[in-house]
Design a protein around this motif. Structure first.
Motif, mmCIF file in Angstrom:
data_model
loop_
_atom_site.group_PDB
_atom_site.id
_atom_site.type_symbol
_atom_site.label_atom_id
_atom_site.label_comp_id
_atom_site.label_asym_id
_atom_site.label_seq_id
_atom_site.Cartn_x
_atom_site.Cartn_y
_atom_site.Cartn_z
ATOM 1 N N ASP A 111 0.826 -1.196 0.000
ATOM 2 C CA ASP A 111 0.000 0.000 0.000
ATOM 3 C C ASP A 111 0.878 1.272 0.000
ATOM 4 O O ASP A 111 0.536 2.286 -0.588
ATOM 5 N N ILE A 112 2.027 1.195 0.654
ATOM 6 C CA ILE A 112 2.962 2.333 0.689
ATOM 7 C C ILE A 112 3.628 2.479 -0.678
ATOM 8 O O ILE A 112 3.779 3.576 -1.197
ATOM 9 N N ASP B 203 12.465 4.475 3.221
ATOM 10 C CA ASP B 203 13.168 5.371 4.135
ATOM 11 C C ASP B 203 12.402 5.437 5.449
ATOM 12 O O ASP B 203 11.340 4.825 5.603
ATOM 13 N N MET C 147 10.688 7.661 6.698
ATOM 14 C CA MET C 147 9.346 8.237 6.576
ATOM 15 C C MET C 147 8.349 7.172 6.139
ATOM 16 O O MET C 147 7.228 7.110 6.629
ATOM 17 N N ASP C 148 8.753 6.314 5.196
ATOM 18 C CA ASP C 148 7.872 5.220 4.765
ATOM 19 C C ASP C 148 7.639 4.251 5.912
ATOM 20 O O ASP C 148 6.543 3.733 6.097
ATOM 21 N N LEU D 255 7.500 4.717 9.033
ATOM 22 C CA LEU D 255 6.505 5.183 10.002
ATOM 23 C C LEU D 255 5.088 4.802 9.568
ATOM 24 O O LEU D 255 4.210 4.576 10.406
ATOM 25 N N ASP D 256 4.870 4.702 8.248
ATOM 26 C CA ASP D 256 3.548 4.311 7.753
ATOM 27 C C ASP D 256 3.143 2.923 8.244
ATOM 28 O O ASP D 256 1.972 2.665 8.473
ATOM 29 N N MET E 176 1.923 3.397 11.726
ATOM 30 C CA MET E 176 0.651 4.118 11.782
ATOM 31 C C MET E 176 -0.500 3.277 11.220
ATOM 32 O O MET E 176 -1.621 3.348 11.718
ATOM 33 N N GLU E 177 -0.220 2.467 10.197
ATOM 34 C CA GLU E 177 -1.262 1.604 9.639
ATOM 35 C C GLU E 177 -1.663 0.520 10.638
ATOM 36 O O GLU E 177 -2.843 0.192 10.762
ATOM 37 N N ARG F 192 -1.634 0.803 13.752
ATOM 38 C CA ARG F 192 -2.429 1.487 14.749
ATOM 39 C C ARG F 192 -3.841 1.717 14.236
ATOM 40 O O ARG F 192 -4.837 1.481 14.929
ATOM 41 N N LYS F 193 -3.923 2.173 12.976
ATOM 42 C CA LYS F 193 -5.227 2.487 12.393
ATOM 43 C C LYS F 193 -6.071 1.214 12.250
ATOM 44 O O LYS F 193 -7.240 1.187 12.590
ATOM 45 N N GLU G 46 7.725 4.268 20.520
ATOM 46 C CA GLU G 46 8.874 4.551 19.647
ATOM 47 C C GLU G 46 10.079 3.656 19.930
ATOM 48 O O GLU G 46 10.799 3.271 19.011
ATOM 49 N N TYR H 16 10.225 0.503 17.864
ATOM 50 C CA TYR H 16 10.293 0.525 16.389
ATOM 51 C C TYR H 16 11.359 -0.429 15.831
ATOM 52 O O TYR H 16 11.125 -1.072 14.807
ATOM 53 N N ARG I 85 -1.097 14.648 5.923
ATOM 54 C CA ARG I 85 -0.290 13.521 6.407
ATOM 55 C C ARG I 85 -0.891 12.946 7.699
ATOM 56 O O ARG I 85 -1.038 11.745 7.840
ATOM 57 N N PHE J 11 -4.114 9.119 9.260
ATOM 58 C CA PHE J 11 -4.120 8.148 10.365
ATOM 59 C C PHE J 11 -4.988 8.590 11.541
ATOM 60 O O PHE J 11 -5.529 7.760 12.257
ATOM 61 N N ARG K 23 4.256 9.815 -1.869
ATOM 62 C CA ARG K 23 3.984 8.589 -1.094
ATOM 63 C C ARG K 23 3.451 8.931 0.291
ATOM 64 O O ARG K 23 2.497 8.332 0.766
ATOM 65 N N GLN K 24 4.095 9.905 0.925
ATOM 66 C CA GLN K 24 3.696 10.273 2.282
ATOM 67 C C GLN K 24 2.262 10.801 2.337
ATOM 68 O O GLN K 24 1.565 10.626 3.317
ATOM 69 N N LYS L 53 0.011 10.061 -0.004
ATOM 70 C CA LYS L 53 -0.825 9.134 -0.780
ATOM 71 C C LYS L 53 -1.580 9.865 -1.886
ATOM 72 O O LYS L 53 -2.791 9.724 -2.066
ATOM 73 N N ASN M 289 5.982 13.773 11.275
ATOM 74 C CA ASN M 289 6.519 12.408 11.394
ATOM 75 C C ASN M 289 7.443 12.282 12.595
ATOM 76 O O ASN M 289 7.393 11.314 13.346
#
Lengths: 83, 461
Positions: A16-17, A39, A41-42, A44-45, A48-49, A51-52, A60, A63, B20, B24, B76-77, B79, B454
């Motif tokens: 999905d990312i 990276d 930043m990716d 972290l998705d 977060m996903e 969690r969602k 943290e 991680y 961003r 979420f 990407r961040q 979407k 982030n």
């Protein structure tokens, strides 16, 4: 959730990312980030996903537990036991 | 009312941060003081058409497959699909030092390399070394100020080439006078020369609408004309904000994108930062007859020019410094879908206090705006050939215009010369993003919003 289901969940989140992510050569015991060119930043998705989708609050300091596909499954198995 | 994250400022960094987060955690609230979102990159209507403010060209162009390029990371961040943006690359741009030399560049770096090889053969090897340094340098590592000018001279041994390379990078992203920090130089060099410039097929309004739609689809909300009067806090802990209309909104976290001093003012605090000159600009839009053609350089996207002996990027002593500037022709991108207008936009450095003094006298402000347009016109005509006879409309923005619509201190588009790179201004749950965090330009400011949430906010929401 079974270990296989958890593995599929992680791969689904990664897809999905980045829809171009290549899972064919993915080694489960090697860092996901290096293999999939993700990276921080990716990365972290993923947190977060989780969690969602599963109301998982991952602190943290945990991680690093999500570094490889194997370690993700090991870390998430008890947390998603009832999911 | 209580929200987990409140964002102050509806410019591109605030919008990106809001989108961003809302992916979420939906109940984010974005507050914008002005009646319209966009901040520095917004729009207005005159003569039954839309005029863009801010946007000339977007830097950081990247083809789809380059995963780590800032543009692709940002998409990407958030979407957002690349196809939603409808990207159009620049034709070609130019650095023109009148009576001295000219360098063309495009989104293909080899054009600039071959121009330098032809025109500055003695600096050619040095330029390749400089490029290697830029590719290996980590601009995000916290280091004390390193003079980019000095590093350029050490590699190129040529004042003129040093000035010419700095000119576009300063005009498109330097808040400090006559030099750049090496880190900022590396970011801008990559953004403009190695990556390149593009624009969306639609207007800035379409881009803002797109961001707003994604954000509200995730459940986020925006309030315009919602000025913050005070940030409520005890010690270093923030509780919420008091709006100008007297309403209180409580929150767990604040992201402020309005500038560092501007944020401290809402906390009844002075930053204590050293006060350095803030750079102001004037811009004139000349709208031309649709069927008119320019005699010279008609296909250029941007021309960065200088006519002085040495290029000077500093606050002028007078209202405007016409000796250097930027000429932008926003219709000159590849395959733009039916552009219904033709424009020449000119930008020059300006002195905020001089403009402010004029405003105190009734008519002199508007006549000075008119004189600015009249003085800028021959500067542009010297490069493009005469086009005065084809102008159907013109309008000029001054630092006061920018201050009025964006509330940026002194209307300084690049903000405080002192940047807070980690976004931490000494509070437990309030962080800074946007102009004063230090990533500039449209892609830079959006990445600023994204990376600060982030880093500091998302993991703690």
């Amino acid at each position: 959730m079974t270990r296989n289901a958890i593995k599929d969940l992680i791969l689904e989140i990664i897809e999905d990312i980045d829809e171009d992510a290549d899972f064919d050569t993915l080694q489960a015991d090697k860092p996901l980030r290096d293999q999939l060119d993700l990276d921080s930043m990716d990365f972290l998705d993923i947190v977060m996903e989780l969690r969602k989708r599963h109301k998982l609050q991952i602190p943290e300091e945990d991680y690093p537990e999500l570094a490889t596909l194997d370690s993700c499954v090991n870390y998430l198995e008890p947390l998603l036991a009832d999911a | 009312m209580h929200v987990p994250l409140l964002i102050i400022g509806g410019g591109l960094s605030g919008l990106a941060a809001a989108l961003r987060t809302a992916r979420f955690v939906p109940d984010v609230l974005l507050l914008e003081k002005h009646s319209r979102i966009g901040g520095l990159n917004s729009y207005y209507y005159r003569n039954n058409r839309l005029f863009e403010t801010g946007l000339h060209a977007i830097t950081n162009y990247a083809p789809p497959k380059v995963k780590n390029a800032p543009l692709n990371r940002l998409l990407r961040q958030l979407k957002i699909k690349r196809s939603e943006l409808d990207l159009h690359e620049q034709n070609q741009s130019e650095i023109r030092f009148l009576g001295r030399e000219s360098l063309l560049f495009s989104n293909n770096f080899s054009l600039l390399e071959s121009q330098i090889a032809d025109k500055f053969p003695a600096s050619c090897q040095g330029f390749l070394k400089l490029k290697e340094l830029i590719e290996q340098y980590d601009p995000f590592k916290p280091l004390p100020f390193i003079s980019a000018k000095k590093i350029l001279m050490e590699h190129l041994h040529d004042d003129l080439l040093t000035d010419m390379l700095l000119c576009p990078l300063m005009y498109y992203g330097s808040s400090i006078e006559n030099d750049m920090d090496l880190g900022q130089f590396v970011i801008m060099f990559k953004a403009i020369f190695l990556e390149g410039m593009f624009r969306p097929g639609g207007t800035i309004k379409d881009l803002l609408d797109l961001l707003q739609k994604h954000y509200t689809d995730h459940g986020g909300s925006i309030r315009t004309q919602a000025g913050v009067q005070r940030i409520l806090h005890s010690g270093n802990r923030i509780h919420g904000v008091l709006l100008s209309n007297g309403e209180e909104i409580l929150c767990d976290h604040i992201l402020s994108t309005i500038g560092s001093e501007e944020t401290f003012a809402l906390l009844d605090k002075v930053s204590g930062y050293k006060i350095l000159p803030r750079l102001g600009f004037v811009e004139t839009i000349f709208e031309l007859k649709e069927d008119s053609t320019l005699k010279h350089s008609h296909d250029r996207t941007i021309i960065f020019f200088n006519s002085a002996d040495r290029f000077s990027y500093q606050q002028p002593q007078t209202l405007v410094d016409f000796k250097s500037g930027v000429i932008c022709m926003p219709q000159n991108f590849q395959n733009l879908p039916g552009v219904p207008f033709k424009e020449v936009r000119t930008t020059h450095l300006a002195n905020y206090s001089e403009w402010q003094n004029l405003q105190k006298e009734n008519n002199s402000y508007s006549s000075a705006k008119e004189e600015t347009a009249l003085s800028s016109l021959p500067v542009a005509e010297k490069i493009l050939g005469n086009f005065a006879q084809n102008i159907v409309y013109h309008d000029t923005f001054t630092p006061l215009t920018i201050e009025r619509y964006t509330s940026k201190i002194n209307g300084a588009i690049y903000g405080n010369p002192i940047k807070i790179k980690n976004g931490d201004i000494g509070y437990d749950n309030l962080y800074l993003a946007g102009t004063d965090q230090g990533f500039l330009g449209i892609i830079g400011s959006m990445l600023s919003g994204v990376s600060i949430v982030n880093q500091h906010i998302l993991p703690r929401l």
